[in-house]
Write an enzyme that holds these catalytic residues in place. Structure first.
Site, mmCIF file in Angstrom:
data_model
loop_
_atom_site.group_PDB
_atom_site.id
_atom_site.type_symbol
_atom_site.label_atom_id
_atom_site.label_comp_id
_atom_site.label_asym_id
_atom_site.label_seq_id
_atom_site.Cartn_x
_atom_site.Cartn_y
_atom_site.Cartn_z
ATOM 1 N N TYR A 121 24.136 2.038 -27.649
ATOM 2 C CA TYR A 121 23.202 2.783 -28.485
ATOM 3 C C TYR A 121 21.904 3.061 -27.739
ATOM 4 C CZ TYR A 121 20.049 -1.141 -29.702
ATOM 5 O OH TYR A 121 19.130 -2.153 -29.677
ATOM 6 N N LYS A 130 22.724 -1.624 -22.902
ATOM 7 C CA LYS A 130 22.227 -1.525 -24.283
ATOM 8 C C LYS A 130 23.402 -1.378 -25.252
ATOM 9 C CE LYS A 130 18.395 0.551 -26.900
ATOM 10 N NZ LYS A 130 17.595 -0.680 -27.005
ATOM 11 N N GLU A 178 12.992 -11.979 -22.934
ATOM 12 C CA GLU A 178 12.362 -10.871 -23.654
ATOM 13 C C GLU A 178 12.263 -11.215 -25.122
ATOM 14 O OE1 GLU A 178 14.766 -7.432 -22.851
ATOM 15 O OE2 GLU A 178 16.622 -8.559 -23.057
ATOM 16 N N LEU A 224 16.723 -6.000 -20.698
ATOM 17 C CA LEU A 224 16.948 -4.563 -20.806
ATOM 18 C C LEU A 224 15.877 -3.815 -20.014
ATOM 19 C CD1 LEU A 224 18.699 -2.409 -22.339
ATOM 20 C CD2 LEU A 224 16.772 -2.245 -23.932
#
Length: 281
Positions: free
Chosen positions: A33, A144, A176, A201
């Site tokens: 996505y 992702k 993260e 990411l």
């Protein structure tokens, strides 16, 4: 009022949108996505998002479902049909539907879904309070995928504790946030953020914010940092496509600075929004 969503070539009311129960995105999280911000009815950071989409799909052996130009036109059309001035567009691409089997099939017709979420992205940010939690995600966070259960559990735990978000920890270092990249600012004004790898990411907003920071003559160091180091920082912030630059004012109960958003994060947010408005398409 019902939103219009896009499903496999058709624009339909959200109540009529359907995907097969045998879709591998539903059965195996076999899907990629992307999320793009919308400002003034225009798409932000398109080139970065489409490049990352193509990379993520390639990493799990899926082709692009259509060209960049075709996808951009679908994004513009769904903004138009929903009269959206500010918010986000979610694009999900799955491998498609077939009978359940762990073996990845070849040459399935892909499922492509887009939907909008209208919300304010540019309002005043008062700062977030975060907790630290173990990073229990899989090893390829640079892709992702829609495998968001671990991140959802982490953010939900933060809410359960009366906080806003969670920073995930692996081998003693922050990876993260639940849906964002993380940064701290030292007393000397240096911005520290984890270096890119399979552990995090590669944020599109991250890349732009670091470029802006360099243009503002701010020193940047890309390396892992600990929660203890973060608690000694004068500022902290997070970046993401749907929240831009968001200050962090508390980490595991320790207040940063005077407990209000600092000048570095505020300035970076101002410039990022200004540049995004100019460059949107």
């Amino acid at each position: 009022m019902s939103r219009t969503v896009y499903v496999n070539g058709a624009y339909v009311p959200e109540e009529e949108a359907m995907v097969s129960v045998f879709d591998r995105g539903f059965l195996f999280a076999d899907a990629i996505y992307e999320v793009t911000a919308v400002l003034d009815g225009k798409i932000c950071e398109w080139d970065g998002h489409i490049a990352r989409l193509q990379r993520s799909l390639g990493e799990i052996g899926m082709p692009m479902p259509m060209s960049s130009e075709e996808l951009l036109e679908v994004h513009r059309e769904i903004v138009k049909r929903n009269n959206m001035e500010e918010g986000a567009i979610y694009l999900q691409v799955t491998r498609g539907a077939t009978d359940r089997d762990f073996v990845i099939p070849k040459d399935l017709p892909q499922t492509v879904v887009l939907f909008t979420q209208a919300k304010s992205l540019t309002g005043t940010k008062s700062g977030l309070r975060v907790i630290s939690v173990p990073d229990i995600r899989w090893g390829r966070r640079d892709i992702k995928t829609v495998q968001l259960l671990a991140a959802s559990m982490c953010k939900s735990e933060a809410k359960k504790q009366g906080k806003d978000d969670a920073w995930m920890i692996e081998d003693g270092f922050v990876t993260e946030g639940s849906s964002n990249n993380t940064y701290i600012v030292t007393e000397e004004g240096k911005i520290i953020t984890r270096n890119l790898s399979n552990s995090i990411l590669p944020g599109i907003t991250r890349k732009s914010v670091l470029r802006i920071a360099e243009e503002l003559d701010l020193e940047i160091e890309e390396r892992p940092f600990t929660i203890a180091e973060a608690q000694k920082a004068v500022e902290a912030f997070m970046t993401a496509a749907t929240s831009f630059v968001t200050p962090v004012i508390e980490i595991d109960g320790v207040k940063l600075g005077d407990g209000t958003p600092g000048p570095v994060s505020k300035r970076l947010c101002e410039v990022y929004i200004e540049e995004s408005r100019k460059a949107s398409c």
